[in-house]
Structures are given as structure tokens and as C-alpha cells.
Design a protein around this motif. Structure first.
Motif, PDB file in Angstrom:
ATOM      1  N   HIS A 101       0.846  -1.326   0.028  1.00 37.22           N
ATOM      2  CA  HIS A 101       0.249  -0.144   0.201  1.00 37.22           C
ATOM      3  C   HIS A 101       0.739   1.339   0.021  1.00 37.22           C
ATOM      4  O   HIS A 101       0.447   2.563  -0.454  1.00 37.22           O
ATOM      5  N   GLU A 102       2.127   1.195   0.497  1.00 34.05           N
ATOM      6  CA  GLU A 102       2.882   2.330   0.519  1.00 34.05           C
ATOM      7  C   GLU A 102       3.664   2.683  -0.618  1.00 34.05           C
ATOM      8  O   GLU A 102       4.145   3.805  -0.894  1.00 34.05           O
ATOM      9  N   LYS A 108      -4.447  -2.162  -0.621  1.00 34.30           N
ATOM     10  CA  LYS A 108      -4.708  -1.765   0.729  1.00 34.30           C
ATOM     11  C   LYS A 108      -3.839  -2.280   1.705  1.00 34.30           C
ATOM     12  O   LYS A 108      -3.613  -1.796   2.971  1.00 34.30           O
ATOM     13  N   ILE A 109      -3.005  -3.422   1.359  1.00 35.27           N
ATOM     14  CA  ILE A 109      -2.236  -4.225   2.343  1.00 35.27           C
ATOM     15  C   ILE A 109      -0.873  -3.875   2.474  1.00 35.27           C
ATOM     16  O   ILE A 109      -0.272  -3.559   1.126  1.00 35.27           O
ATOM     17  N   SER A 110      -0.418  -3.459   3.529  1.00 34.43           N
ATOM     18  CA  SER A 110       1.137  -3.006   3.444  1.00 34.43           C
ATOM     19  C   SER A 110       2.072  -3.891   3.136  1.00 34.43           C
ATOM     20  O   SER A 110       1.829  -5.101   3.498  1.00 34.43           O
ATOM     21  N   SER A 111       3.224  -3.405   2.797  1.00 33.14           N
ATOM     22  CA  SER A 111       4.414  -4.433   2.418  1.00 33.14           C
ATOM     23  C   SER A 111       4.575  -5.509   3.719  1.00 33.14           C
ATOM     24  O   SER A 111       4.836  -6.490   3.434  1.00 33.14           O
ATOM     25  N   MET A 112       4.724  -4.905   4.785  1.00 26.94           N
ATOM     26  CA  MET A 112       5.191  -5.605   5.973  1.00 26.94           C
ATOM     27  C   MET A 112       4.324  -6.873   6.141  1.00 26.94           C
ATOM     28  O   MET A 112       4.732  -7.841   6.516  1.00 26.94           O
ATOM     29  N   VAL A 113       2.958  -6.708   5.889  1.00 29.57           N
ATOM     30  CA  VAL A 113       2.016  -7.912   5.889  1.00 29.57           C
ATOM     31  C   VAL A 113       1.701  -8.741   4.547  1.00 29.57           C
ATOM     32  O   VAL A 113       1.495  -9.903   4.777  1.00 29.57           O
ATOM     33  N   PRO A 123       5.380 -11.614   3.340  1.00 31.60           N
ATOM     34  CA  PRO A 123       5.228 -12.799   3.748  1.00 31.60           C
ATOM     35  C   PRO A 123       4.033 -13.622   3.276  1.00 31.60           C
ATOM     36  O   PRO A 123       4.479 -14.987   3.087  1.00 31.60           O
ATOM     37  N   GLN A 124       2.974 -13.306   3.256  1.00 30.46           N
ATOM     38  CA  GLN A 124       1.810 -13.810   2.784  1.00 30.46           C
ATOM     39  C   GLN A 124       2.012 -14.381   1.407  1.00 30.46           C
ATOM     40  O   GLN A 124       1.405 -15.385   1.010  1.00 30.46           O
ATOM     41  N   GLY A 164       7.297  -1.227  -2.705  1.00 29.87           N
ATOM     42  CA  GLY A 164       6.570  -0.481  -1.797  1.00 29.87           C
ATOM     43  C   GLY A 164       7.306  -0.110  -0.627  1.00 29.87           C
ATOM     44  O   GLY A 164       7.562  -1.047   0.243  1.00 29.87           O
ATOM     45  N   GLY A 165       7.674   0.982  -0.544  1.00 30.21           N
ATOM     46  CA  GLY A 165       8.504   1.328   0.834  1.00 30.21           C
ATOM     47  C   GLY A 165       9.863   1.038   0.619  1.00 30.21           C
ATOM     48  O   GLY A 165      10.382   1.140   1.827  1.00 30.21           O
TER      49      GLY A 165
END
Lengths: 362, 362
Positions: free
Chosen positions: A185-186, A193-198, A201-202, A216-217
Motif C-alpha cells: 500500500h505504501e 490496501k495491504i502494507s508491505s510488512m503484511v 510474507p503472505q 513499496g516502501g
């Protein structure tokens, strides 16, 4: 680095540069990463010229192309006179407020790609790309038709796709992609809508061993190390190249990017009709403000704002002139060359990795 | 781990658990991390009881408290009859649509903290906390008044603050905080717009050597390793505890959290009046849909929805019952104990760190 995606593609560093600017693409490939040309407004003839130029400049180093394979869900462009009255009125009001003259250049087919958002057009561009010795063909939207995928495979070209959710990643695995690019998302431009940190890994968990790149980021080596810790094999950067001397962005816009903080971006449909992260400008704020009409669906929104955007570029109108850019814009505070960025990030990556390794034995 | 924040606080792992549930706080402290009790609806007497219980259960391990120091900018609560008609009408419509009966329990002072959102109240709660042998006093909003800060320092209690932007971090450094907790956009509850990947390194850069904890987007050891690569000294987790057997969350809600994906959260003002990331429910979707009125400013929104929320808890009304939760909800797919989570994350952290270390020599 001795990592699958580097060995497979024949690159030194797992650092990918997405750019619409051919100079950036060649500079990053020459520096040991991989440049990937974002193809949006090229005609087939223009793309052939640019890719031939990149090939020469890369001096044998691999490079790639990023384009889209729009689904049939994208409605066709319409005649300008058929655009909805409310939105046309709003643009007219903004054009008055920001004192935007009519553009000198009115060749809409060249200025705006709405009329080219068809599978036929992108299949042709993919064929031009495959004829130009690319090593990687990335889809930013949709998956390549079977004919394109087959042609790519027969000449050893790897297929990649941007994904913004684990579900989306599953679909692209089913579609046979070799490399998944998990875009958080960043990121700048079209985003989920989902940020890289989350997200990363998924996506790694559904990729079944296929290389995943984190997008992203990422603008420094700490962020690259974080991406690798999340399970990515490499990183995909777009924003950081915008302020390099190799970039063809307007100098006024470069100055504003260098001054912007991470709070100075906004996700808006005003650019293309789809949610895209943009540099905040008075123009974008007007679209996000109270009383603004909803943006039109793709490709009509781009068609709606085409003349104003063209004029803003021609006349350097700061309030209107914008660009997609990610939240890392707040970390882009001085001008560096593309090679300088690659070398800095790789050095910082080693520092950050050694710092984490040190924690394990402490 | 031999890292400043662990040595300073006397904890084994730099893993902090934010929870409103005292059982979670004690369980994580006992497992080698540090539990931090989120204080919102406690009276001073209730807080004293809970902290005494936690102290006993922690068996000498340190624990902390998280509260807020609202600025004078928070308007006072008003009489229910003075709430704006449009929003009152909308809530009445939703209460009808979702068949929410009036709550049995109507003690508003206990059910909703709007009437307690004053500095005086939180100064009293901070004093109760300092009398209960806490090791860490965290502010989720604002900074403690000088009297509280001085009392904390005189007994060796560390002061921490949540920050959502680099600018916010600068202010909390100026306010004398010992520890900064950089909370990214992917986090649950009240959030800013900057994602952890971009926020954490920028907060580290302004922290001037003070420990930074990463909050938002952390549910496994890969994410912890990523946070450490970004420069954090530790991690602050809130969502993952909601589905533990120690949590006091409604069982129906736990089941829905275990089934939710990372796409099933939304940032909405409908909870408190400030943007907060929540589990998506039909109730929240109604507030975010077309035609919904704007949420009221804090604390009036909480007051407005108080009775409906209370009844939803009493009657287990799934469409209305919700909770703040971060995007990591998509990774919370099975029930684990608090200690199980701590041990799993630390083991995964070592694996991820070794994987990154391996890349450096490869």
C-alpha cells in the motif's frame, strides 16, 4: 549475490528498477541491478527504438519490460463529448481556478493511452519487446495471453506479475507466472490496501518457492534487508529513480519531490480512475475534497484530465503538475545517480544484515 | 537478547504485548516479553486491583501500562440529547436494520470512557500505575504532564510514546520520551497513514539512539526480523493476542478473526471519531458507505454508538460486534497461547535472521 533470482536472470544484485525513462533502465542494469521499462504511451515503433537503445546502452546486461494486459472489463474510451457533464464541469472549474491554458499539443493518441488500453495493443507491444532481447516481461495488471506466454517461454524470457493481495498472488501462480512482485500500500502508483510488512510474507507463503520481489516502501538498504527478512528474494523500486539526474521528470517536480515528506502522498482515483498513490498537489486535494464529484472509471478519468495534465507539463504549472510516488518520497532528500543509489543500497543492506546477524549471537 | 531495551528493562525478549486484558499482559511478561496493559475504561480502584493481580501473576517479571494524556483539544462530552440529529437518526436506522435491542446495562460512565477523557482522570490513573510497580508507562496520545514524568523518573520507570509520523517522533523526543513506538498504518486501532516499512527507519533516524519499537504488521518472526533490520530494537504487538485462550474477547468474534483475511480490515472514524483500523463488519461498512453521515469528533462518536455497541456485546450480534485489529489478522489462523506465540516468534526470528545472514556470505 548467490540467490536464485540473480542466478536465473544473470544479474549481480536482486534490485529491480521500474521506470518509464529508458535512461534509468539502462543505468540500473549497467550498475548490476535490472532495469524494467514501464510501457504505457509508447507506440510499437517508439518502443522498438527505445528497447534497441536500451540494449546498446546495457552492454550485454539484462533488462525487462513492464506493461499491462487489460481484461475485457476495461470499457472503451468514448468521444470527449460523451464524458459526464458533472465531471466535465468540475474540471472546467479547476482549470479556471489553477489558470491552466489549453494545451498546445492536442494529439490525444500520443498524450493519453486511454485509446490504447486494449489487449490487442499490448499484445503487439509484448511482441515488440520479445523481439528486442528482453529477459523479463512483467504484467502490472492481468496476465499475458497464452500466445505471448508461450513465445516468452520459448526464448527463455521470465514472466512476472505485480500482486497486491495474497488472493491475487494465488491467481498469478495459477496463471503460470515465474516471479511475483508483492506491491504494498505504501508504493507509488496503482496500489492495493495491504502494507508491505503484511503482504510480502503472505505472498511468499503462496508462491510455492517462486521468487518474490518486494515493492513499496524501499529506498534504502535497511528496507531491502527487511524485505529479504520477510522472505523476498529481491526488491523492486520505482520512486527513488524519479529524482536522479538520469530521470526525465520536470525539474520543478524533482525539487518538490526532494522536499516532500512521507505525509505528502495521497491515494486518489483522480489520476486514472483506479486508486493510485500520488504526490499531494492542490489539484489532487481538490479531487479529494468535499463537494468533488467521484472520479470516472478507467480509462475515462485519464481522458477527462488529459488536456489539463498536458498543459501543466507544457507550462510547468506547479499546483497541477503531479506524479505517482510512494511514501518513501520522504526519504528522497538529495539527488543521486542511479548507480549511486544501487551501490548505496547494497552497502546499507550489508550493514543492516550484519546488524541483524549480530543480534542472533548476542 | 543482549540489546539495550532488554538490558534496560530487565526482559529476555524485546517483544511487547499491548492488551486490554490483564491475563494476556501477565502471560507475555511471564514468557519473557513485556506485557503492557491498555487502560481505557478502568476506574482508579479497578486499575489498582488489576495491576496488583498482574504483579502477583508476573512473579517478579516487569510489566507496563499504556494510557493517554488527552490535550485540551478534546471537547467535553455532551448530554445525549445534545448529539446532532442527523447522526442520531442514522444510528437509529442502523439499530433497526441490525435488530439491536436496547442494552440491559446502561451505566454509561462504566461502558464508555468519553466522560473520562480528561487529563485529570489520566493523571490519577498514571499515579495508580506508578504506585503499582510498573516498569514502563506508555502514552498512546499526548505526553505526560511534568508531574507524572518526574514521578516516573524518580522511581526508574521508563516513558514511552506511540508515534505515527517522523514529525510526531520529533515532538516526543523533545517531550523527553525514553522509548518511541513507531506505529504503522497497517496496525489495529488508531493509526496514521505511513506504513511501517517507511515509518520505522525514519523514526529511528530522529530517535537519536533512543530505542524504537516497531508496531503494526507484526505477527511472525520474519516480520520481527524485518523490524529489526529497519533499525528497531524490538516489536510491539497488539492484534495477535486477541485470539489467544487468555483473551477475554467474545468467542464469536474470535472465530471471525481467525477466519478473516488481511483485506478484511478498514480504517474508519465510526469507532471513536478518530481514524482507527477495525475488523470489517456490516456495521462499519454502513458507516463507510454512500449516504452515511460523517462520524462525530472524539469523544462524541463513541458516545453516539455506546448503547448499540454495549447491546452487541450483551447479545452477541455478529453484524455489529467488532474490534480494532491490524492487517495481520490475515495471518492469525489458529488459536495459540500467549507463551506459544512468544516462543514461536522468537524461533522464527532466529530462522529469518540466519537466512539474511546467509545472504551476506553467499
Amino acid at each position: 549475490m548467490n540467490i536464485d533470482v540473480c542466478n536465473d536472470l544473470g544479474i549481480e544484485y536482486p534490485l529491480f528498477a521500474f521506470s518509464h525513462c529508458r535512461d534509468v533502465v539502462a543505468a540500473v542494469s549497467r550498475a548490476g541491478g535490472m532495469g524494467v521499462l514501464g510501457v504505457s504511451r509508447h507506440s510499437a515503433a517508439e518502443l522498438a527504438v527505445d528497447l534497441a537503445w536500451i540494449k546498446t546502452e546495457c552492454r550485454g546486461r539484462p533488462f525487462g519490460v513492464d506493461l499491462i494486459f487489460p481484461s475485457t472489463a476495461v470499457p472503451p474510451a468514448v468521444d470527449d463529448t460523451a464524458l459526464p457533464a458533472e465531471q466535465v464541469r468540475f474540471v472546467r472549474e479547476l482549470v479556471g481556478r489553477f489558470e491552466v491554458p489549453p494545451p498546445a499539443d492536442t494529439d490525444s493518441a500520443r498524450l493519453y493511452s486511454a485509446h490504447k488500453l486494449t489487449t490487442d495493443n499490448f499484445v503487439e507491444l509484448a511482441e515488440v519487446s520479445l523481439a528486442a532481447d528482453i529477459s523479463l516481461l512483467v504484467s502490472a495488471l492481468g496476465s499475458p495471453p497464452a500466445s505471448v506466454a508461450q513465445a516468452a517461454r520459448s526464448q527463455g524470457v521470465r514472466l512476472g506479475a505485480l500482486v497486491g493481495s495474497p488472493r491475487h498472488a494465488e491467481k498469478q501462480v495459477e496463471a503460470g507466472m515465474d516471479i511475483l512482485i508483492a506491491q504494498g500500500h505504501e508504493a507509488g502508483g496503482h496500489v492495493g490496501k495491504i502494507s508491505s510488512m503484511v503482504l510480502v510474507p503472505q505472498v511468499v507463503d503462496v508462491a510455492g518457492g517462486r521468487p518474490v520481489l518486494a515493492a513499496g516502501g524501499i529506498a534504502d538498504g535497511r528496507q531491502m534487508a527487511a524485505a529479504m527478512a520477510l522472505g523476498a528474494q529481491g526488491v523492486w523500486l520505482g520512486s527513488v529513480w524519479l529524482t536522479t539526474p538520469e530521470s526525465d521528470l520536470q525539474p520543478g517536480l524533482v525539487r518538490r519531490l526532494l522536499a516532500a515528506t512521507s505525509a505528502d502522498t495521497v491515494v486518489s482515483r483522480s489520476y486514472s480512475g483506479k486508486p493510485a498513490r500520488l504526490l499531494r498537489t492542490p489539484w489532487v486535494d481538490a479531487w479529494e475534497g468535499r463537494g468533488a464529484p467521484a472520479a470516472l472509471p478507467t480509462p475515462l478519468q485519464g481522458q477527462l484530465v488529459r488536456d489539463a495534465m498536458t498543459s501543466a507539463v507544457e507550462h510547468g504549472i506547479d499546483d497541477v503538475l503531479g506524479t505517482p510516488v510512494g511514501q518513501v518520497v520522504g526519504m528522497m532528500n538529495r539527488q543521486e545517480t542511479c548507480a549511486g543509489i544501487v551501490n548505496r543500497i547494497m552497502a546499507e543492506f550489508v550493514d543492516a544484515g550484519e546488524r541483524v546477524a549480530g543480534l542472533l549471537s548476542a
